[in-house]
Design an enzyme around this catalytic site. Structure first.
Site, PDB file in Angstrom:
ATOM      1  CD  GLU A 585      56.300  43.840 125.417  1.00 39.47           C
ATOM      2  OE1 GLU A 585      57.632  43.208 124.907  1.00 39.47           O
ATOM      3  OE2 GLU A 585      55.555  43.070 125.495  1.00 39.47           O
ATOM      4  CD  GLU A 779      52.065  44.346 123.365  1.00 37.70           C
ATOM      5  OE1 GLU A 779      52.703  43.409 123.092  1.00 37.70           O
ATOM      6  OE2 GLU A 779      52.668  45.565 123.277  1.00 37.70           O
TER       7      GLU A 779
END
Length: 876
Positions: A585, A779
């Site tokens: 991320e 995720e």
């Protein structure tokens, strides 16, 4: 956790010593003897790596290449000529002194001298710690946990219990005890088993010994692990060398103790010294003993331990062993079970035979194969734990990871979400738990680790919830064994984790912290041994503070700093890790440099955009370093290492699709967020819209010739983090109205429930960006589902979180639909297993399947949430 010194006089940390048993026996701690200066000893299992060789008293360490050698081809350990060890000539091996039956003759300065084992000066015996990967047939006891549901349920409710062990000395691992300071016939492994059980349930152990002549002592003081109850540990071993001895001694040495303390669990182990008995005779003798137990304590949970190994080619007197007693013990257990008794068998013999299938031993430690000092003791303990709790070692399960004594709990809402299962996905699909170093490891200032930006940021007033820090987190650094075992127990077959850059390179570059690197080596080895495919992230938001003080991601030198770090890890774990991720991320780095909400807490849009660009350059450098180590790009396959990038896709939707203001806001937000990474990585450019925005806001980064080509290195797979969508509007009130009008709804935490987000995201990235590479959902999860610890009708702590089950079920349903339409998805990782340190929200935002609460000295005990039980059932 350290054992109280009153128990073992501080001689050795017994809990650490037993750790390999409870984690599948995958690290052997084996005692070996050398007879003569050229003796070679074959280890019980061939070693992948020898971790240490220590003397009999555990005080002296021996050095590879000087004091010992190891032949990887044969699995033999040997002492070379000129070793500092004292050896025993073969003709003086056994003592002829009948007064001291447990002594040996050694040569001291050329003079024969008698040495008792208990004096701990036997320099010719060493203890070897090593790792190995067992074959599939090792340690696969049957699941008999149902036989002991009452016992474990009793412990789970905090009620007192009594454990009784009865059998011959060999059964109880007598020869393993010298190193702990007991006489040779102390039944040590029942003590280990009892202490482990007590630790799981936070009990006090009260020791009771009958004082038989050959038994040796047991600790005089209680071992205190907690105050929930007391386990009375009764040790009437040695019950006798033969089953008939145990029958004759029962009334004198057992009946009084059961009469006084009761009996919840009775382990009956015989067979080793009954060589020559046929199976029918042995079954009859064991039945006589079992009838004595049931006659006195009808409700006892009885475990029969079958210890006979047939014809082990012994030279020490057990040559009469010709029978495999385990099958008739199973027959006997079945008969008692049919009669309403609680009875099971510990599969000791089959475990021993699994050793014999791969190795032929004659006298490899100076003893018969039935009695190889340390190892068999541990094997017995494993057999009992596996049988009682139903957790065999094949999958590396450790009982107690979930609610101790659980009896097949099913969440109240289970049936509402039972229509989906693992069978709806490919057999080779990766089911993983995702974590990150800074959020779970703790040990922030231990073993040479350098400061990270979150160590500093969290100590700045007002930056995190209640000023909480990641100093302890989930204490994974110390408890990785039990936490990895918990993942496997839940049914997952992969673990996504990250390395802490500062734990490995405390200054960010240069000096390597070997303790940090060794920690990850142990963790990765255990993942492989447990059957968890490692999925490693190089960077998950935790830059070394030393590098931040040199400019961090604003300094273009970050590209080389990161390259050095990446190469070190690629070369260290070259053959163990099949999945690598450069960055997780990247937008978190932007938030830390542009918005100040994350570490390092800078607040300037230009900083954020420059940090983004430099991070992407570092990503490209990481991919190049990967190719340097592992070779040219290959098609994605877990048989070799693969590299990818993880981007979180929160696609922005206009609340009013026909409204130009809403559409403009949503499109710009998509350009500023996930597209600002996807376009450079997969298309080699920033879009005109983003370039225009950066030009207008004065945030254009320093972009040099060749940068975009460096960023766009081809990847092997793409990691998609997907939690939800975002709805934008020029009029905030229109957002909620739009969500509700379109059939969405809100969860307990205030977030919209929109599981179709993963389906939309897969269409988006696969159709617009990916070049024929597969996707791994890296995720997915949700938080704060109106959850709290509450006792059920049996006193067991429960955490009800139906909202999380609904969320996971919904996303997996849409994932199934996308895969059915042909999208190439290879795995799914839930975020996360334990409630952890969630960045500025610290411990207030709970994403875990298992609840823990932070404490002054570490996290409180684990309590699985209903979602953990649901996922475990889903994965069966």
């Amino acid at each position: 956790m350290k054992i109280d010194k009153s128990v073992f006089d501080g001689r050795y940390d017994l809990d650490v010593w037993m750790d390999p048993v409870w984690n599948g026996g995958l690290v052997a701690y084996e005692s070996v003897m050398f007879v003569g200066t050229k003796d070679r000893v074959r280890l019980l299992y061939p070693a992948d790596e020898i971790l240490s060789v220590r003397s009999f008293d555990l005080k002296k360490e021996f050095v590879n290449g000087k004091d010992y050698g190891y032949d990887r081809e044969t699995g033999e350990l040997f002492m070379p000529e000129g070793s500092e060890l004292t050896f025993i000539p073969e003709d003086l091996y056994y003592s002829k002194n009948e007064e001291f039956p447990f002594s040996m003759i050694t040569l001291r300065d050329g003079v024969p001298s008698e040495t008792r084992f208990s004096e701990h000066i036997c320099l010719n015996q060493v203890f070897v710690t090593y790792t190995h990967k067992p074959s599939e047939d090792v340690f696969a006891p049957p699941d008999e946990s149902a036989s002991f549901a009452r016992l474990l349920g009793k412990l789970g409710k905090g009620e007192n219990a009594t454990l009784v062990f009865y059998g011959d000395s060999i059964t109880f691992g007598a020869s393993a005890t010298d190193m702990l300071g007991f006489d040779p016939h102390t039944p040590i492994w029942p003590l280990m088993f009892t202490l482990k059980l007590a630790k799981m349930y936070k009990y006090t152990v009260r020791f009771v010994a009958p004082g038989l002549p050959s038994t040796g002592g047991v600790p005089a003081e209680p071992a205190v692990f907690g105050t929930r109850g007391t386990i009375t540990y009764i040790n009437p071993a040695v019950g006798g060398w033969r089953a008939i001895d145990g029958i004759e001694r029962y009334d004198e040495y057992v009946r009084p103790f059961i009469g006084k303390y009761g009996c919840d669990f009775f382990l009956l182990g015989y067979g080793m010294n009954d060589g020559g008995n046929d199976t029918a005779t042995e079954k009859g003798l064991i039945k006589q003993l079992a009838d004595l137990v049931y006659g006195q304590s009808p409700e006892a949970e009885l475990l029969l331990l079958a210890t006979m190994v047939p014809n082990p080619d012994s030279v020490n007197g057990w040559d009469a062993n010709q029978h495999l007693y385990e099958p008739v013990f199973y027959e006997l257990a079945a008969e008692y079970t049919a009669a309403g008794k609680h009875c099971a068998v510990g599969p000791m013999t089959s475990m021993s035979l699994s050793v014999l299938k791969r190795k032929h031993f004659r006298d490899y430690t100076g003893n018969n194969i039935n009695h190889p000092n340390d190892f068999m003791s541990r094997l017995y303990a494993q057999a009992v734990l596996a049988t009682v709790t139903g957790c065999g070692c094949r999958n590396g399960k450790e009982y107690g990871c979930l609610s101790g004594g659980d009896d097949g709990y099913v969440p109240p809402c289970f049936e509402k979400y039972a229509d989906l299962s693992r069978k709806d996905f490919p057999d080779n699909f990766l089911w993983g738990i995702a974590t990150s170093a800074a959020q779970i490891e703790g040990a922030a200032l231990e073993d040479g680790k350098g400061l990270e930006i979150w160590d500093v940021f969290s100590r700045t007033p007002g930056r995190t919830f209640c000023g909480q820090t990641p100093d302890l987190a989930c204490d994974y650094y110390h408890k990785y064994r039990e936490q990895l075992a918990m993942m496997r127990e839940l049914g997952f077959n992969s673990h996504r984790f990250s390395f802490s850059w500062a734990r490995i390179l405390p200054d960010g570059t240069g000096r390597v912290n070997q303790k940090g690197l060794d920690f990850y080596r142990r963790a990765v080895d255990l993942m492989l041994e447990l059957g968890l495919t490692p999925n490693a992230t190089l960077y998950h938001w935790d830059l070394p503070q030393a590098l931040e003080e040199r400019g961090g991601f604003l300094n273009r030198d970050i590209v080389n700093w990161y390259g050095e770090y990446a190469t070190l890890l690629f070369e260290t774990f070259k053959n163990e890790i099949p999945l690598w991720v450069t960055f997780n991320e990247p937008i978190a780095t932007y938030v830390g440099y542009a918005l100040g909400a994350f570490a390092p807490g800078r607040r300037l849009e230009k900083f954020g955009r420059q940090a983004n660009h430099n991070l992407l350059l570092a990503h490209g450098e990481g991919v190049r370093r990967f190719r340097d180590v592992f070779g040219e790009k290959k098609p994605f396959d877990l048989s070799h290492p693969n590299i990818g990038l993880v981007v979180d896709v929160w696609h922005h939707h206009p609340a009013r699709p026909g409204n130009p203001d809403d559409l403009r806001i949503a499109e710009l937000e998509n350009e500023k967020t996930y597209r600002s990474y996807m376009n450079p990585v997969f298309k080699g450019r920033y879009t005109d819209a983003l370039l225009k925005y950066m030009e207008e806001t004065g945030s254009m980064p320093d972009i040099r010739p060749g940068d975009m080509e460096s960023i766009a290195e081809p990847l092997d797979f793409f990691g998609l983090n997907c939690y939800n969508r975002v709805v934008d509007s020029a009029e905030p009130a229109a957002v909620k109205e739009a969500i509700e009008f379109r059939g969405g709804n809100f969860m307990d935490n205030g977030q919209e429930f929109y599981p179709k987000a993963v389906y939309d995201a897969l269409h988006n990235v696969c159709e617009n960006y990916l070049r024929g590479i597969p996707v791994v959902i890296t995720e997915n999860g949700t938080y704060n589902c109106n959850e709290s610890r509450v006792p059920d009708e049996n006193g067991m702590l429960r955490v009800h979180d139906e909202t999380r089950i609904r969320y996971l079920h919904g996303f997996l349903g849409w994932l199934k639909k996308a895969m059915a339409e042909g999208f190439d998805v290879r795995g799914y990782n839930v975020w996360t297993m334990l409630d952890n340190f969630e960045w500025p929200a610290a411990y207030s935002m709970k994403f875990g399947l298992v609840n823990i609460e932070p404490g002054a000295t570490g996290p409180r005990p684990y309590v699985p949430k209903d979602s953990a039980y649901w996922f475990k059932k889903f994965l069966e």
